[in-house]
Design an enzyme around this catalytic site. Structure first.
Site, PDB file in Angstrom:
ATOM      1  CG  ASP A 127      -2.291   0.550   0.953  1.00  0.00           C
ATOM      2  OD1 ASP A 127      -2.365   1.762   0.750  1.00  0.00           O
ATOM      3  OD2 ASP A 127      -3.276  -0.206   0.941  1.00  0.00           O
ATOM      4  CG  HIS A 165      -5.506   3.522   0.819  1.00  0.00           C
ATOM      5  ND1 HIS A 165      -5.039   2.261   0.552  1.00  0.00           N
ATOM      6  CD2 HIS A 165      -6.822   3.504   0.528  1.00  0.00           C
ATOM      7  CE1 HIS A 165      -6.032   1.507   0.108  1.00  0.00           C
ATOM      8  NE2 HIS A 165      -7.126   2.239   0.083  1.00  0.00           N
ATOM      9  CG  ASN A 256     -14.358   1.132  -4.791  1.00  0.00           C
ATOM     10  OD1 ASN A 256     -14.736   0.127  -4.199  1.00  0.00           O
ATOM     11  ND2 ASN A 256     -13.465   1.964  -4.280  1.00  0.00           N
ATOM     12  CB  SER A 327      -9.586   0.177  -0.187  1.00  0.00           C
ATOM     13  OG  SER A 327      -8.832   0.250  -1.354  1.00  0.00           O
TER      14      SER A 327
END
Length: 644
Positions: A127, A165, A256, A327
């Site tokens: 990430d 994130h 998404n 996520s």
């Protein structure tokens, strides 16, 4: 004319209404002349450099490298057979959307036993990094894989999260149970931070591949990938497949890009790859989030709407924020997998994957469907008895150790032993079990056998800690560690000046013969050989000459041995079969090993002796070069039947 590479955008799925520009599709970002190259022999890299190319990075887990060169050059090398293929470098980018309710929905309060916390389970998060100073998180280890050839300061702050994130994902998995902020699904899981995306949420194929490669070498149990791209990526597929083959569960966000009707196939990569668990997103009513991707590869669903979790304190003073998207759903599955792994340490990644499917709460249409997969991830509530007292053990020299099994055998007839989740002894009945390791800890799970049944509810867990030997480039949790350490304990494998054993480099013919000679007790005194390219000054001259005298090797017709060439799997089979005088066995089980192949009979001899095996596709790959790790596995099995 130089070729400019059309790079592809990969998205980390935060999906926040606060940043609407991130929620839309983004056109490819161009980055010129960068490729991922796949090859069989290391000489391919030299050929690229000789043609004006630059090697940016190579990978230890698979034969691949990131290079800067012209496409015409690579096409020419493919036609010459120097490389097996290449792909353009792709761009990875984060995109954002905007929990206590989630823990109730996935039934964490009902976990059995209630003491499960993910202790000892290693979870890597590929990430934007993790905030190492966050009071609600503890990072076990971390790395930055950003490309400093593009931005010299890319890794100046190591794995510190400059985006938010990765820290948000980390909190969902393993925020500490410390009366502040939130608590993660598996608060005692060990977090391994991989900063493969920068402060803008951007990375590339190379940075993601390097991150997975690092996680494989660290021996993690689970990899969380809350990122996507709409395009298949050959390099990342090869790396996640390798992770899966190494017993690692790879869990990724489905994406998404779904629509409100839930129709169509909108799952993105890497979640779409078969070796990866694709995760969809649900809300507090256990209904699919309207943007959650749909398609036949959806495997599990998890909460992903309005998730409150940790955030870098440098970005949000409170250290917490709310986000939404697949996520956020993905780390709920990763955290749950960590609880399963703690509860069932001997289970393989495939077994835990199957149990997650079995325990899922069916949503939507009956059975697996394209919106929820097998259903909403759930805790495992099966009862399990308390484990027995740890076994005693004694350590020997150079990494050898012995587990005392006598007490267990007074109650049971046999035992099976798993080392860090891998079976190493099945239905054994010796009063002492010998194993091998380097400095650090080794986790053994022992299951007793009685009247033909393995008693899983009577598992015995023992953790052995070794102070020596210190070998910087080896980890006890990797699959070949005990084999290398067996050879090391017998002085068959030797470390370099820095005590490194270099498991990932190819083994030369001279090195292979020297190791084999030490194993079977050949005369290794340096002396003149019959081979013109093996002088008496060579470290391996004595073993080479002795192996020739014993009929183990013959060399070339021109009296050369090619000591610096790398050993192939077929050559390994010939040497081991002759050295250990293996009987001829039935032939024909490998699709790529025919009577025309040198070493044809010897390959099948090794298979019959359970020293070597083929690949899952039914091949043996006789011409593939061998790394020191794999050669050590085969040599150790030939030399010690207990390691088969």
């Amino acid at each position: 004319m130089k070729n400019w590479i059309a790079s592809l955008m990969i998205f980390i799925l935060i999906a926040s209404a606060a940043v609407p520009s991130f929620a839309s599709n983004v056109d490819p970002i161009a980055e010129p002349e960068r490729f991922i190259v796949f090859y069989e022999e290391n000489s391919a890299l030299k050929a690229i450099e000789e043609n004006g190319g630059k090697i940016i990075q190579s990978y230890a887990s698979i034969k691949a490298a990131t290079v800067v060169t012209e496409q015409d050059t690579l096409e020419g090398l493919v036609s010459l057979g120097k490389i097996s293929g290449f792909q353009k470098e792709k761009k990875y980018e984060a995109k954002a959307q905007i929990t206590p309710w989630a823990h109730v929905n996935i039934n964490i309060p009902a976990k059995v036993p209630t003491t499960l916390t993910g202790a000892g389970v290693k979870v890597a998060i590929i990430d934007t990094g993790i905030d190492p100073n966050h009071p609600d998180l503890t990072v076990k280890d971390g790395t930055c894989t950003l490309d400093d050839s593009v931005s010299p300061d890319a890794c100046s702050k190591s794995y510190l999260d400059e985006n938010g994130h990765g820290t948000h994902v980390a909190g969902i998995i393993a925020a500490k149970n410390n009366e502040i902020g939130i608590v993660g699904v598996a608060p005692s899981a060990e977090l391994f931070a991989v900063k493969a995306l920068d402060g803008n949420g951007e990375g590339t194929t190379s940075t993601i591949m390097a991150g997975v490669d690092w996680a494989i070498r660290k021996g993690v149990d689970i990899i969380n990938m809350s990122l996507t791209t709409p395009y298949p990526d050959t390099g990342i597929k090869a790396m996640v497949d390798e992770a899966n083959a190494n017993g690692i569960m790879v869990i990724a966000a489905a994406g998404n890009e779904g629509n409100s009707s839930g129709s169509g196939d909108s799952i993105e990569y890497p979640a779409k790859f078969p070796s990866v668990i694709a995760v969809a997103s649900t809300n507090s009513d256990n209904r699919r989030a309207l943007t959650s991707a749909t398609g036949q590869e959806i495997e599990l669903a998890a909460p992903g709407e309005g998730i409150y979790s940790t955030f870098p304190t440098s970005l949000v003073s409170s250290g917490y924020a709310t986000r939404s998207g697949t996520s956020m759903a993905t780390p709920f599955v990763a955290g749950m997998a960590a609880l399963y792994k703690e509860k069932y340490p001997s289970y393989t990644n495939d077994q835990i994957r199957s149990l997650l499917q079995k325990n899922a709460k069916d949503l939507g249409l009956a059975g697996r469907d394209p919106l929820y997969g097998f259903g909403l991830v759930q805790t495992d509530m099966a009862p399990i008895n308390e484990t027995q007292e740890p076994l005693t053990f004694a350590t020997g020299v150079k990494g050898s150790l012995k587990l005392n099994m006598q007490t267990l055998l007074e109650k049971y007839q046999a035992y099976s032993i798993y080392r860090d989740g891998r079976l190493i002894a099945d239905k054994a009945n010796l009063p002492s079990f010998e194993d091998y390791g380097k400095s650090g800890s080794i986790k053994y799970t022992i299951y007793p056998w009685l009247n033909g049944s393995m008693l899983k509810d009577q598992a015995n867990e023992t953790i052995v800690s070794l102070a020596s030997p210190v070998i910087p480039d080896l980890d006890n949790s990797v699959w070949y560690s005990r084999n290398i350490m067996y050879l090391y304990s017998k002085n068959i494998v030797k470390g370099d000046a820095f005590d490194q054993v270099h498991p990932a480099i190819n083994v030369t013919r001279a090195e292979a013969i020297a190791m084999l000679g030490r194993a079977i007790g050949l005369n290794g005194t340096q002396r003149t050989t019959r081979f013109t390219d093996v002088p008496s000054s060579s470290f391996a001259s004595g073993y080479v000459q002795s192996a020739y005298e014993q009929g183990i090797i013959s060399g070339r017709a021109n009296k050369t041995f090619l000591p610096n060439e790398y050993v192939t799997r077929a050559e390994m089979a010939i040497m081991l079969s002759k050295a250990y005088k293996l009987p001829n066995a039935p032939t024909g089980s490998f699709s790529d090993v025919t009577a025309e192949i040198a070493g044809y009979q010897q390959i099948y001899n090794l298979e019959a002796a359970k020293i070597a095996s083929g690949y899952t596709d039914g091949t043996f790959k006789p011409n593939a070069k061998m790394q020191r790790s794999t050669y050590s596995v085969f040599l150790s099995k030939a030399n010690n039947a207990a390691l088969k």
